[in-house]
Write an enzyme that holds these catalytic residues in place. Structure first.
Site, short mmCIF file in Angstrom:
data_model
loop_
_atom_site.label_atom_id
_atom_site.label_comp_id
_atom_site.label_asym_id
_atom_site.label_seq_id
_atom_site.Cartn_x
_atom_site.Cartn_y
_atom_site.Cartn_z
N LYS B 229 22.07 23.21 -4.57
CA LYS B 229 21.12 22.53 -5.45
C LYS B 229 21.53 22.76 -6.90
O LYS B 229 21.86 23.89 -7.29
CB LYS B 229 19.71 23.09 -5.24
CG LYS B 229 19.20 22.94 -3.81
CD LYS B 229 18.82 21.51 -3.50
CE LYS B 229 18.15 21.41 -2.14
NZ LYS B 229 17.75 20.03 -1.81
N ASP B 259 23.36 18.63 -5.20
CA ASP B 259 22.13 17.85 -5.02
C ASP B 259 21.21 18.13 -6.20
O ASP B 259 20.86 19.27 -6.47
CB ASP B 259 21.47 18.31 -3.70
CG ASP B 259 20.19 17.56 -3.37
OD1 ASP B 259 19.74 16.73 -4.19
OD2 ASP B 259 19.63 17.82 -2.28
N GLU B 285 24.19 14.28 -4.93
CA GLU B 285 23.07 13.69 -4.20
C GLU B 285 21.87 13.54 -5.11
O GLU B 285 21.58 14.42 -5.93
CB GLU B 285 22.72 14.61 -3.02
CG GLU B 285 21.51 14.19 -2.23
CD GLU B 285 21.32 15.03 -0.95
OE1 GLU B 285 22.32 15.53 -0.40
OE2 GLU B 285 20.16 15.19 -0.53
N GLU B 314 17.04 9.96 0.73
CA GLU B 314 15.92 10.66 1.37
C GLU B 314 14.58 10.20 0.84
O GLU B 314 13.57 10.32 1.52
CB GLU B 314 16.07 12.18 1.23
CG GLU B 314 15.84 12.73 -0.15
CD GLU B 314 15.93 14.26 -0.18
OE1 GLU B 314 17.07 14.77 -0.01
OE2 GLU B 314 14.91 14.93 -0.36
N ASP B 337 16.31 8.65 5.86
CA ASP B 337 15.32 9.62 6.32
C ASP B 337 14.63 9.03 7.55
O ASP B 337 14.27 7.85 7.57
CB ASP B 337 14.31 9.90 5.21
CG ASP B 337 13.31 10.97 5.58
OD1 ASP B 337 13.44 12.09 5.07
OD2 ASP B 337 12.40 10.70 6.39
N HIS B 364 19.21 12.59 5.85
CA HIS B 364 18.46 13.69 5.22
C HIS B 364 17.81 14.50 6.35
O HIS B 364 17.13 13.94 7.19
CB HIS B 364 17.38 13.10 4.32
CG HIS B 364 16.41 14.10 3.82
ND1 HIS B 364 15.04 13.95 3.94
CD2 HIS B 364 16.59 15.30 3.20
CE1 HIS B 364 14.43 14.99 3.39
NE2 HIS B 364 15.34 15.82 2.94
#
Lengths: 459, 459
Positions: B229, B259, B285, B314, B337, B364
């Site tokens: 992240k 992400d 992402e 997602e 998703d 996701h």
């Protein structure tokens, strides 16, 4: 941030409670407001009512518009969003409205079920608008006037700039608004004289006879713009449009618009509209999915040679979609919705985007409470942002339920002067049409709707 | 429409009731699953449980994933959507799944509060997936196998083609699937041997020490792909990425992904990622708003020279958004998703779009119940649609609550063999974590969350 003295409430008030009310009108019984996508809606308001500790009983009323089933779901979302400002003072909230909006939109857990779209965003619109109503009432002004009295810096400070800066920067927006300060005083005067917002009508969406009669009637009332619903059946639509043009003529300045309420794919929209081109519609509204930016762009490009513009927005979820529609040239008319966007703050963002890309703003108003809201927004657009008089839809039903209903005179909206945001409903109407306990919904008249509550169509 | 005999249930069953259950896990107490946008979520499932009159007690279980507050709102929407199929037979519903999906999405009153997005669409996902679970259980197969046993015509018949035909037609899709019939039997065999879906891990999203330890651990377990992240703080992120590359190296096939969970504007995303380029991430992402098709396209074009791909999905609401992201080349990795899209049917539409535009599908899966779902979807993609093994995220927590949890072995998902869609939770877990009445939520341990239930951040 607040520098305009007349926008600062003299009394410090605290929000002591927030409730929602589920108000529904049985419009499906008469098919008022039906179209190719929405066969039979029950025009409804999901209300947010903020109470305060003010000695004068000051309340903030905001609502979002739905068409029936699901209004309860939005009410529940309103409660979740509004709970976050109970216990706050109005002063805290309005001191930095951009920050307040961001706070309301950024609860990460509630954000997940959007984000910034659908139910949670419709609920946000009701809550945000209730805060604006409270603010405006606390300073004794209509909402449009609170905004008109702002400095460009204050205006821009109401916007959440996240995700916008590739299309417009805060500095650019301030610059644009500063340029519009020229002539603003005169435009405020014009607004006060109810010459800021020309109306058009969509009453003409029904059966052929009713349609013809309504067109003649509204023509006689001084309207110059008329919108028809299309997309159900091509032959029928051609017949209806030819009747409409018989009434309106082609050469006397009467403008015809058509609205398909999203029923087509992109190639279908192009084919269908090529066939309606001979009736010279000004624009096609909602030709396809409101999510389809590239689709609208393709349709607009294909219809350029036919002189038909593309309009959309009533189902467009937030400023990020409008940013793309406007910056890519996908639409020629920008139809904001007062509560599908997250209330006044997000509308202000879209007004700035529309100004930057030179697209007129013609708000969506076909729904209970929407004209009451949008008369403020179109006035703000004219006075503060575009300096141009755009059109505003007017649908003449259900106004009798409002304490200060919108009124049309000589084809113009009468600019609201009462304090607030104009969507407060009469207590008696709320009680009668509250769902499911209100007197109307318990009555025999409501039985057909009650019986069909769970489903609307067989598989 | 149903021609595959093994997909036809032998017993006629009627859906007798539909209920929702609000199940929440207190992940905010440990910050599991936190990121730059979502500081502290409580991983939650809004369940739809369809009961039937089957003598064997056959039930369909579907859920949608949320991160806490608002799960109740989704539950209410599930009840509204699911009520529309109570009283129907499973046979009626599965006979033409495309029609059933369109029926469920097209209640015009409920559609208004989307349309096809946000709460009402999350609810649709739960309901549609419950029908698939019911179907698969009734024929004794896992969901992926129900789909794998379909003819190309049956597969394409599950899709609602509205709004898609400018990008892909039904005929094109049948053609694509027919071509993939070659080798399908072998791919099914591979799936049965659990060599269809390679896993990657996002467990490494936390503090530096924990991150390093987890990276080393997962590396030792045989993973080759690792996601971190980013987006909170540039300096910190550069430090974390340099530690990650120390563990993973640059030249031994270990792939690093990052992400940002939507925290940036378009220019911010480009600037930030240019500074992280030296750590050679495969993709970024969610660099910006999931609604920003043109923004993702601009970011992807700017990062091409740095060899960084753009991934999102997602939070992308429906097939119309994916149609645009894919057809315009805005993304290089398609992250569907399982429940934000309207269940299996709409996922099938996006798989077809991704195949047409040559973009790998990497679902996701960072949420409770998501790996249980997505193992089916990635298997379907490999066996029926793309014929290529794409990656699938795996996050190793909360699986203990499922009757048939997803399992990773040697870096691959173990292909599910039990009948259904794998998201049925243990009764004891449901009872303990049902909100707000379950034993956990009544306990002292839950007090910090209960106390902060209404707000998560001060203004």
């Amino acid at each position: 941030m607040l520098t305009t003295a007349s926008n600062i409430p003299s009394e410090v008030v605290t929000i002591t409670s927030a409730i929602s009310r589920d108000i529904r009108f049985p419009t499906s019984l008469t098919k008022d407001g039906s179209d190719a996508m929405n066969e039979s809606g029950d025009y409804s308001s999901a209300y947010c009512i903020l109470s305060t500790n003010s000695s004068s009983g000051l309340q903030g009323h905001g609502m979002t518009f739905t068409i029936g089933r699901g209004n309860d779901i939005v009410c529940r979302a309103i409660e979740a969003v509004a709970a976050r400002i109970v216990g706050r003072t109005l002063q805290e909230l309005i001191q930095d409205m951009g920050k307040t909006w961001r706070y309301l939109v950024a609860d990460s857990q509630l954000r997940w079920i959007g984000p910034e779209k659908g139910v949670i965003h419709l609920a946000l619109g009701a809550v945000v608008n209730a805060v604006w109503d409270l603010w405006a009432k606390s300073v004794g002004k209509p909402v449009w006037r609170v905004v008109a009295d702002m400095t460009p810096g204050e205006f821009v400070g109401c916007v959440d700039w996240r995700y916008l800066e590739d299309a417009i920067t805060r500095e650019e927006a301030v610059q644009m608004l500063q340029e519009m300060e020229v002539g603003k005083r005169e435009r405020v005067k014009e607004a006060e004289g109810s010459r800021a917002v020309p109306a058009y009508t969509t009453s003409a969406g029904y059966g052929e006879d009713k349609m013809k009669a309504l067109l003649e009637e509204t023509l006689a009332e001084g309207y110059k713009h008329f919108k028809l619903k299309v997309g159900g059946n091509l032959e029928q639509d051609m017949h209806r449009l030819s009747i409409a043009r018989e009434v309106l003529g082609y050469d006397n300045g009467n403008v015809l618009m058509v609205d398909a309420n999203q029923v087509w794919s992109v190639p279908e929209a192009i084919d269908y509209m090529k066939k309606l081109a001979k009736f010279k519609p000004w624009f096609i509204e909602e030709p396809t999915s409101p999510d389809d930016i590239l689709g609208h762009k393709a349709i607009r490009e294909a219809l350029k040679e036919d002189g038909i513009e593309v309009a959309t927005g009533e189902m467009c979820q937030n400023r990020v979609i409008f940013k793309q529609l406007l910056s890519s040239g996908a639409i020629g008319i920008c139809q904001i919705d007062a509560c599908r966007l997250g209330g006044v703050n997000e509308v202000m963002a879209v007004l700035l985007l529309a100004k930057k890309f030179g697209v007129p703003v013609v708000p969506h108003s076909g729904g209970v409470g929407l004209p009451e809201y949008t008369q403020h927004l179109s006035t703000i657009d004219y006075v503060c942002v575009s300096g141009k008089k755009s059109l505003l839809e007017f649908v003449d039903h259900l106004h009798e339920h409002f304490i200060h209903p919108s009124v049309i005179k000589d084809g113009y909206y009468t600019t609201p002067t009462e304090p607030g945001y104009s969507v407060q409903m009469k207590e008696a109407s709320m009680d009668e049409f509250e769902f499911p306990g209100g007197a109307f919904w318990q009555s025999e008249t409501a039985r057909p709707i009650r019986d069909h509550l769970k489903t609307d169509r067989p598989i």
